[in-house]
Design an enzyme around this catalytic site. Sequence first.
Site, PDB file in Angstrom:
ATOM      1  N   LYS B  79      62.014 -60.177  32.869  1.00 36.36           N
ATOM      2  CA  LYS B  79      60.674 -59.620  32.634  1.00 36.36           C
ATOM      3  C   LYS B  79      60.451 -58.434  33.564  1.00 36.36           C
ATOM      4  CE  LYS B  79      55.827 -61.175  32.177  1.00 36.36           C
ATOM      5  NZ  LYS B  79      54.904 -62.308  32.356  1.00 36.36           N
ATOM      6  N   SER B 154      51.791 -63.196  28.454  1.00 37.26           N
ATOM      7  CA  SER B 154      52.272 -61.842  28.636  1.00 37.26           C
ATOM      8  C   SER B 154      53.788 -61.689  28.467  1.00 37.26           C
ATOM      9  CB  SER B 154      51.885 -61.352  30.020  1.00 37.26           C
ATOM     10  OG  SER B 154      52.532 -62.124  31.035  1.00 37.26           O
ATOM     11  N   SER B 178      51.701 -67.492  30.553  1.00 33.23           N
ATOM     12  CA  SER B 178      52.511 -66.363  30.105  1.00 33.23           C
ATOM     13  C   SER B 178      53.981 -66.673  29.880  1.00 33.23           C
ATOM     14  CB  SER B 178      52.401 -65.208  31.100  1.00 33.23           C
ATOM     15  OG  SER B 178      51.144 -64.605  30.987  1.00 33.23           O
TER      16      SER B 178
END
Lengths: 103, 496, 500
Positions: B79, B154, B178
Amino acid sequence: MPSESGAISRDEVAHLARLARLAVTETELDTFAGQLDVILGSVARVGEVAAEDIPPTSHAVPLENVFRPDELRPGLSQEQALSGAPAAEEGRFRVPRILGEEA
Amino acid sequence: MSLTRLTAAELAEKIASREVSAVEAAQAHLDRIAEVDGEVHAFLHVGTEAALANAALVDEQVAAGTALGPLAGVPLALKDVFTTADMPTTCGSKILEGWRPPYDATVTARLRAAGITILGKTNMDEFAMGSSTEHSAYGPTHNPWDLSRIPGGSGGGSAAALAAFEAPLAIGTDTGGSIRQPAAVTGTVGVKPTYGGVSRYGLVACASSLDQGGPCARTVLDAALLHEVIAGHDPLDSTSIDRPVPSVVEAARIGAQGDLSGLRVGVVKELGGEGYQPGVRASFDAALQRLEKLGAEVVEVSCPHFEYAMAAYYLILPSEVSSNLARFDAMRYGLRVDEGASAEEVMAATREAGFGPEVKRRIILGTYALSSGYYDAYYGQAQKVRTLISRDFSAAFAKADVLVSPTAPTTAFPLGEKVDDPLAMYLNDLATIPTNLAGVAGMSVPSGLAEEDGLPVGLQIMAPALGEAVMYRVGAAFEASRTADEGALVAPEVAR
Amino acid sequence: MTAPALVDYADVVARYEPTLGLEVHVELSTNTKMFCGCATTFGAEPNTQVCPTCLGLPGSLPVVNRTAVESAIRIGLALNCSIAPWGRFARKNYFYPDMPKNFQTSQYDEPICVDGYMDVTLDDGEVVRVGIERAHMEEDTGKSLHVGGATGRIHGADYSLLDYNRAGVPLIEIVTRMIPGTGERAPEVARAYVTQLRDLIKSLGVSDVRMDQGSMRCDVNLSLSPAGSGVLGTRTETKNVNSLRSVERAVRYEMSRQAGVLDAGGEIVQETRHFEEQSGTTRAGRRKETSEDYRYFPEPDLVPIAPSESWVEELRGTLPEKPWERRARLQAEWGISDEELRDLVNAGAIDLISDTVAAGAPAGEARSWWVAYLAQQANARGVELAELPITPGQVARVIALVAAGDLNNKLARQVVDGVLAGEGEPDEVVESRGLTVVSDDGALIAAVDEALAAQPDVADKIRAGKVQAAGAIVGAVMKATRGQADAKRVRELIIERVGS
């Protein structure tokens, strides 16, 4: 233009944006004021909980006394430190003129 | 079988036995990314050279007989919220466009030390604020199950990369769901470890007291293998727990044998009520039956303050965000606009141009909640509610070894549906937020497809702080049983 | 708008009562910064003592320096404070380019040290008890260099250059309670407090407390109320007061200025003012458009500090004797007057003399060396006494050599010169420069006889009982032996030889 529910006004949003260093546009102010009003109306529910004698939690895991010995640790070179700088001069970060008083 | 369809455990074994080279494994995934990522848009940056270089090094070490970690040579999608010294780190924000950090996050460093091949950086909602990746400044990620739908957020990029077979492993961060919500809507596995279990050093903060990095994979065992690589004490993070990492790999292997007898599974009454899509509800009910079939005792527990979790979360999170994101001010790194004006004007103009609307909303909300006149009513009260939620968990864990709920209220919704309705977007995290507030562990495992839309549904399993082993055990047992009956969830082949 | 005239000081104190408050920032001399492992050395190349944490880079995190906490606790204990059994850091949020995170990690409502005091002794012996409200830990900011415009000042500059070497250096902020009732002695009390605080912290070895280098900085809060009214006036906070003398001047000036404003029927504005070293005046800072709201909240990236009682007691055990108590003891031990003591303190000689005595030298000799010959040398080099490249141990050795008769005073000074010149230990200088006293009587007798023969008239005078005339012969012998004779012995030999 105070909002209907009175939770947060457009002026207040403008003030908060200034505090947060956000040069928001007039259109954004309108949108944000409305949205924040709705959100605040929702989060204000925390006030319904009777929690007078409840201690607040600031940390999810109850740790205490985490220290580091006073020993040098390699850091960054000047070149690395300045590598992301929008502008640099004489080994320093170059920034636009500062209006405020030094704190 | 294509290398991209293998699990991380399988791939690692083939690399270690030299049946497959790490370079071949890396190349296969890089090819897959080239093939499908134009449509999926899981990646913000692909580090081809560095990935192949790492793979080549692993191959050399394998050939030389060097002892390597259990995931050496396995590709991974990171990420874009963890710093990487050899790749940009943008956090999905324009304000950090092109920024190359001069240092590696602890998680990044541990991945490298384990010989894992980092393929690139994955898309995310800007600074991890959102549930759909639509708040990424670089455009949304598309759900491989249906490209017109959101991949969750997210960490939608990491989850989509797994579902689209662009990587067998990924790293996410979970502030309010997330990792887990994207896992649920993409049919993958995602774990939010105990707060303090995985170092936050180099994880660009959203909300410091809630953020936690964690593993993402297509199977529970793969997640466990990755968990053990990244978890453990870090002296650079004051909130890192200095205790042994739970033996989650062993727990996952035991769980896969399918016996949960003697375990009590608690159904949180407050997370089982209304607001769930029928197919989600049905999948959850089926999951409970399956857990019982595996020998677990299913009990109902009550967590009365969970109904205030979202309100508390949307005060605490924006407050911390407003402070954490103050550093993005055009002085030392990142975007700078309006050169020539005063520093104050440049800061305000840069932050206005560099942040998206959701970030600005939350900064303003947090600035409000921390203001002296409102602190007690908002931030202070939210912190007290946080205490009550922790107490609810403690009481519930006294009655059950793990707690379960649906991970998300709906399956993947269409892109654009909620992007302009913040409150509707926030509701996605209803079931995942309480664990972040209390710092306990949670994971999402696929529980099947919703009948009405054929899209994946996730089962959330929650465990006490440092209770990851039992959580993995339950997850692995559930996964093994469900897969045996229904097969693994495989996204339809992405159009080419 | 022209400022109202200053009021004559005597007139101010006749009609107004000042209330004083002092906030002192002390930079700790730890090896590393408050929250990261970067060095804190003063004067390094810009941005070379930085890391992701003190540069506020995205993703970086703080970890508390244990030694800094210990220093804070020791300062608190030395100021008779209670040590908080539990406390958190807080974030003080405001934007400023010299602050990398745009928040300062500080302590807000949970300071580590609270409720202390220090008894401050004025020059005439009067003691004023100054209450300490709190002492807390925080981090320093970076330094800005303003380019363009006038003389590096912030106003009118074209742009600024930032160096973050100082960012994150540990600071202790020590805040007094309001000090009422000092009357005309307010400036003196302020100065005495800061002086005594500086000495105290120096004695703890936790900071250089160099006001000239900014490792100790003082803000002065002052308000006036009409005498006898009992009404507390509005206060101003004067920053940038960076020498002991300035502390006194700033208080005095603010008293005169505020009285002028009040006399003219004006109101004192609660504001931050800046002290101007050159003129000894204060000027108002730029007025902020909105009142600052720092939005403090507990720092989530740091965990609470909960000093155990045993840790605090262990640290209490490391506190040295208070500098003023030590001074009183040394004064008694050395048998010197108040005035002599003050001179020694001003010369920065107390520790040096005390250490020299500890190394075995008699107090009188030690004192004499440091305040006379060594003080001259320091003066000539333009350095502080303590900066001379000679240690108390070396001075004590020289004194011992003199006492043993191996050196006379003149030779001793040459040995000291050698040490100062970097020629090594006193014994090495004696050896290499060949500076031993001639103690061989045979050689001395020959020299004495020669000198007596050369000056028969002097020899006669001595023989006639004018012993003081021997000085001329002593001088001649010393010259002949190039100063290496023991003058006392020479004198004895002269008497002996004229008599024989």
